[in-house]
Design a protein around this motif. Structure first.
Motif, short mmCIF file in Angstrom:
data_model
loop_
_atom_site.label_atom_id
_atom_site.label_comp_id
_atom_site.label_asym_id
_atom_site.label_seq_id
_atom_site.Cartn_x
_atom_site.Cartn_y
_atom_site.Cartn_z
N TRP A 76 54.08 64.20 49.56
CA TRP A 76 53.40 63.48 48.49
C TRP A 76 53.90 62.04 48.37
O TRP A 76 54.83 61.63 49.05
N PHE A 77 53.27 61.29 47.49
CA PHE A 77 53.60 59.87 47.24
C PHE A 77 55.06 59.76 46.86
O PHE A 77 55.52 60.46 45.95
N SER A 78 55.78 58.89 47.58
CA SER A 78 57.22 58.61 47.34
C SER A 78 58.11 59.76 47.78
O SER A 78 59.33 59.62 47.81
N LYS A 93 46.62 54.24 50.27
CA LYS A 93 46.10 55.46 50.93
C LYS A 93 45.61 56.46 49.86
O LYS A 93 44.52 57.02 49.95
N TRP A 94 46.44 56.64 48.85
CA TRP A 94 46.15 57.60 47.76
C TRP A 94 44.84 57.24 47.08
O TRP A 94 43.96 58.08 46.85
N GLN A 95 44.67 55.94 46.79
CA GLN A 95 43.47 55.48 46.07
C GLN A 95 42.19 55.87 46.79
O GLN A 95 41.16 56.09 46.17
N PHE A 150 46.30 62.96 35.63
CA PHE A 150 45.45 62.16 36.51
C PHE A 150 44.85 62.95 37.65
O PHE A 150 44.01 62.46 38.39
N PHE A 151 45.27 64.20 37.83
CA PHE A 151 44.53 65.15 38.67
C PHE A 151 44.23 66.35 37.77
O PHE A 151 44.75 67.44 37.99
N PRO A 152 43.42 66.14 36.72
CA PRO A 152 43.24 67.20 35.71
C PRO A 152 42.54 68.43 36.25
O PRO A 152 41.82 68.35 37.27
C1 LIG Z 1 54.65 62.40 42.72
C2 LIG Z 1 53.57 62.66 43.72
O1 LIG Z 1 52.38 61.96 43.33
C3 LIG Z 1 51.40 61.78 44.30
C4 LIG Z 1 50.20 61.05 43.83
O2 LIG Z 1 51.53 62.15 45.46
#
Ligand SMILES: CCOC(C)=O
Length: 356
Positions: free
Chosen positions: A58-60, A268-270, A303-305
């Motif tokens: 995931w992100f980060s 990328k996420w956007q 934000f991903f409800p």
């Molecule tokens: C904390 C992980 O969040 C995402 C958007 O990957």
């Protein structure tokens, strides 16, 4: 120019291997001259090569949270039964990323990378390095869920089961804007210097603002109200006040990270969108899925409800909605609650046991 950042080392993140895919062309037109993917594996691939589980990150994040929180003997993700492959996404700081690559794609010149690029690279690695042509399960959280959806739509024959957790197949305008605020927090810091900073610490103000925004939307209002945060145990860090928690946990983690890596992943996420496989037709894209799918949103995710995940699940054949309960909102992914982890395991064990 390659920056040294101790956060992105095996000492901090846990052991991983770098696999080179060589020259890799990107959907947006850029090229990574020598794509390196950071991979952590747990367990053994069996003779039939039919016990492989893929986990994108995931992100980060990196492979570390999955290793520390989700993988283990007796768990759903059991290395004694499965060959579990966690592949760090492109740009996450361990795989080829702006700060760890030299030459024409270093730092601010790092090309735009899409979810589809990650999934194509992962498929190539699994096939070339491990001889894996089909996956018993693809499971991922958040941006890992975006990659999981992309796998199930792009390579339907290769994915027997899929479990997108706290993430969607097509990113929403609200989510796009949320991520924009996270990215603006970094780029509005003069220390970012157009992406050509000499050290991630030059961007401390931006990274701290980035962390504060995560505190607002990455957790849940309930989390802050019930002071659940007081009971979180982390190795060698304590807090008494909300401000100390925010500073010593969220800011401490995010200010150790590389700004351009976060920006590469944010872009990328956007733009996560499986409908790119079907000329923008989401119904057709999800209709292609043949995997058995458990769609697993977090009940308090802001934000991903659940409603967004449910709408996609309704369009996906052979799928079920399995809502996960966590007081920590999106950040329930970090496994603060035993009840949450038990719910994840129960669902993944059921999914892995299902005939497909
Ligand atoms: C904390 C992980 O969040 C995402 C958007 O990957």
């Amino acid at each position: 120019m390659v920056l040294q950042n101790p956060f992105y080392t095996p000492e901090v993140q846990g052991a991983y291997e770098l696999h080179s895919l060589g020259r890799f062309e990107l959907e947006e037109g850029g090229v990574i001259p020598d794509l390196q993917l950071a991979v952590a594996t747990y367990g053994q691939l069996n003779e039939a090569k039919d016990n492989a589980i893929l986990i994108p990150t995931w992100f980060s994040g990196t492979h570390q949270t999955w290793e520390q929180v989700y993988i283990g003997s007796g768990r759903a993700l059991d290395p004694e039964k499965y060959f579990i492959v966690v592949i760090n996404q492109i740009g996450n700081g361990l795989s080829t990323s702006p700060h760890n690559t030299d030459g024409e794609i270093a730092m601010s010149r790092f090309p735009h990378v899409r979810i589809g690029d990650d999934v194509r690279a992962q498929e190539q690695l699994l096939r070339e390095v491990f001889g894996i042509e089909q996956l018993a399960l693809v499971v991922g959280g958040s941006m890992g869920a975006q990659q999981t959806w992309e796998w199930a739509v792009r390579f339907p024959d290769k994915v027997l089961r899929a479990a997108p957790v706290a993430g969607t197949a097509q990113n929403t305008p609200h989510d796009f804007l949320f991520t924009k605020t996270l990215m603006d927090a970094i780029t509005s810091d003069p220390g970012w210097n157009g992406g050509e900073y000499a050290d991630h610490a030059d961007v401390l103000a931006g990274l701290t603002r980035h962390a504060d925004i995560w505190a607002v939307l990455g957790l849940s209002t309930e989390f802050w109200k019930t002071e659940f945060w007081r009971n979180i145990e982390l190795p060698d860090v304590t807090w008494d006040t909300f401000e100390e928690f925010s500073e010593r946990f969220l800011s401490a983690v995010f200010t150790a990270m590389d700004p351009n890596a976060l920006l590469a992943m944010g872009w990328k996420w956007q733009r996560g969108d499986v409908a790119r496989n079907t000329d923008g037709d989401l119904v057709a894209a999800l209709g292609r899925v043949t995997a058995k799918v458990f769609v697993m949103p977090h009940d308090e995710d802001m934000f991903f409800p659940v409603r967004d995940a449910e709408a996609e699940q309704k369009l996906t054949p052979n799928s079920e909605l399995r809502v996960l309960h966590t007081i920590a909102g999106h950040f329930g992914l970090f496994g603060f609650e035993e009840s949450y982890l038990a719910e994840v395991d129960d669902n993944l064990k059921e999914l892995l046991a299902s005939e497909v």
